[in-house]
Design an enzyme around this catalytic site. Sequence first.
Site, PDB file in Angstrom:
ATOM      1  N   SER A 104       1.136  -1.236   0.544  1.00  0.00           N
ATOM      2  CA  SER A 104      -0.076   0.029  -0.469  1.00  0.00           C
ATOM      3  C   SER A 104       1.079   1.429  -0.253  1.00  0.00           C
ATOM      4  O   SER A 104       1.514   1.451  -1.035  1.00  0.00           O
ATOM      5  CB  SER A 104      -1.289   0.376   1.344  1.00  0.00           C
ATOM      6  N   ASP A 246      -2.556   5.799  -3.056  1.00  0.00           N
ATOM      7  CA  ASP A 246      -1.305   4.834  -2.625  1.00  0.00           C
ATOM      8  C   ASP A 246      -1.142   4.458  -3.632  1.00  0.00           C
ATOM      9  O   ASP A 246      -1.643   3.972  -4.426  1.00  0.00           O
ATOM     10  CB  ASP A 246      -1.882   4.996  -1.415  1.00  0.00           C
ATOM     11  N   ASP A 248      -1.237   1.202  -3.965  1.00  0.00           N
ATOM     12  CA  ASP A 248      -2.088   0.581  -4.083  1.00  0.00           C
ATOM     13  C   ASP A 248      -3.658   0.616  -4.693  1.00  0.00           C
ATOM     14  O   ASP A 248      -4.461  -0.264  -4.907  1.00  0.00           O
ATOM     15  CB  ASP A 248      -2.061  -1.216  -3.245  1.00  0.00           C
ATOM     16  N   ASP A 250      -6.219   1.564  -2.984  1.00  0.00           N
ATOM     17  CA  ASP A 250      -7.274   1.154  -2.535  1.00  0.00           C
ATOM     18  C   ASP A 250      -7.568   2.995  -1.651  1.00  0.00           C
ATOM     19  O   ASP A 250      -8.494   2.648  -0.338  1.00  0.00           O
ATOM     20  CB  ASP A 250      -6.975   0.176  -1.263  1.00  0.00           C
TER      21      ASP A 250
END
Length: 452
Positions: A104, A246, A248, A250
């Site tokens: 992340s 960010d 990833d 999410d």
Amino acid sequence: MGRLFGTDGVRGVANADLTAEMALGLSVAAAHVLAEAGTFKGHRPVAVVGRDPRASGEFLEAAVVAGLASAGVDVLRVGVLPTPAVAYLTGALGADLGVMLSASHNPMPDNGVKFFARGGHKLADELEDRIERTYREHASGEPWDRPTGAGVGRVREYDEGFDKYVAHLVGVLPNRLDGLRVVIDGAHGAAARVSPEAFARAGAEVITIATEPDGLNINDGCGSTHLAGLRAAVVEHGADLGVAHDGDADRCLAVDAAGEEIDGDQILSVLALGMKDAGTLRGNTVVATVMSNLGFKLAMEREGVELLQTAVGDRYVLEEMKRGGYSLGGEQSGHVIALDHATTGDGTLTGLMLAARVAATGRPLAELAGVMRRLPQVLVNVRDVDKTRVSSSARLATAVNEAEKELGETGRVLLRSSGTEPLVRVMVEAAEEEQACAVAQRLADEVKSALG
């Protein structure tokens, strides 16, 4: 020995804490545990595997794929895609398991393994605990029951995942984005291709920064944890808004036309009122965490929207949303869950929905976000301490109690160990920033002294 699974999968420094052997073993353990739990129901299981662009993701992906296939699971490799894309594809393709390799917002040397159950939902704590127990048992020498011949899993690329996911994102929007100019900061991460494509298909004029991942530059001075570049680009290009992801993707934070940050609480405020107007805010309720700014709570009360608060972590927000049948929830950090369209936080979807609200109302983002006033909130991360003792320290409990008395009803204190990083977070909210800073630093020093 601490628990491997944190609030968001298993994370650590790749090739040090998180090795290829561990990734392989966890994948085999997950396959066995889910089979024993009846998830596969007698059919040949299928897993969707994706990753962010970190260099370490290449060898960790190979390990995960090898582990799953060796356990008799067929694997669909979707390549570099956001975490919510892997969750979506797991559900949309009827797969039994999803695996995402990402840390992340963490720095590039870190990586992580996150599992999704059938339907694209995060695994329950009980299943994670069973996977960890099984992994540890076999890591100590107990042999696996392995299929042979035609029983081993097959591996193939699933290149259609990108278009299928983007089409889903654009298809759920209530209106198009024609006429909007949007700057997207892809954090050199998993959304570097997806987010610009989705915004463009929805009708926006798109300007991109940090969308050239090379495996080493993910989150490096860019993305949702470093907004300076996005602020400057929005002002330079005269954009209506900017969106930052960010690594990833999410999560999503935003910037208004003047370059001012719009955080997760403000995004939730805008979306909650838009959904209330549209009649899609189920239960007239939004779910957030105890980290939400007090200004958000006051704004929701004023607008007639009920706010439910949970422990920190999007998984706890999601659990409460499922329990109550609510449609919107999220965190100040920019994890926003629109449960009618996603099973987890989705930064690209959040940015699209925010832009759609701007386009539909014709009002600037700053005006929409002005529904709430952020009270001064100071967050100090204290590293190199034993975070496991933060809740049991009598000395810290006394310090927090004294700080809360000092702040009175105009502020609050929150001390907690991070679920994803080796540190303790000290959060102080007060009517005046100077007071919030002073109290936060005093408590941070106390944490360092008590737990160092």
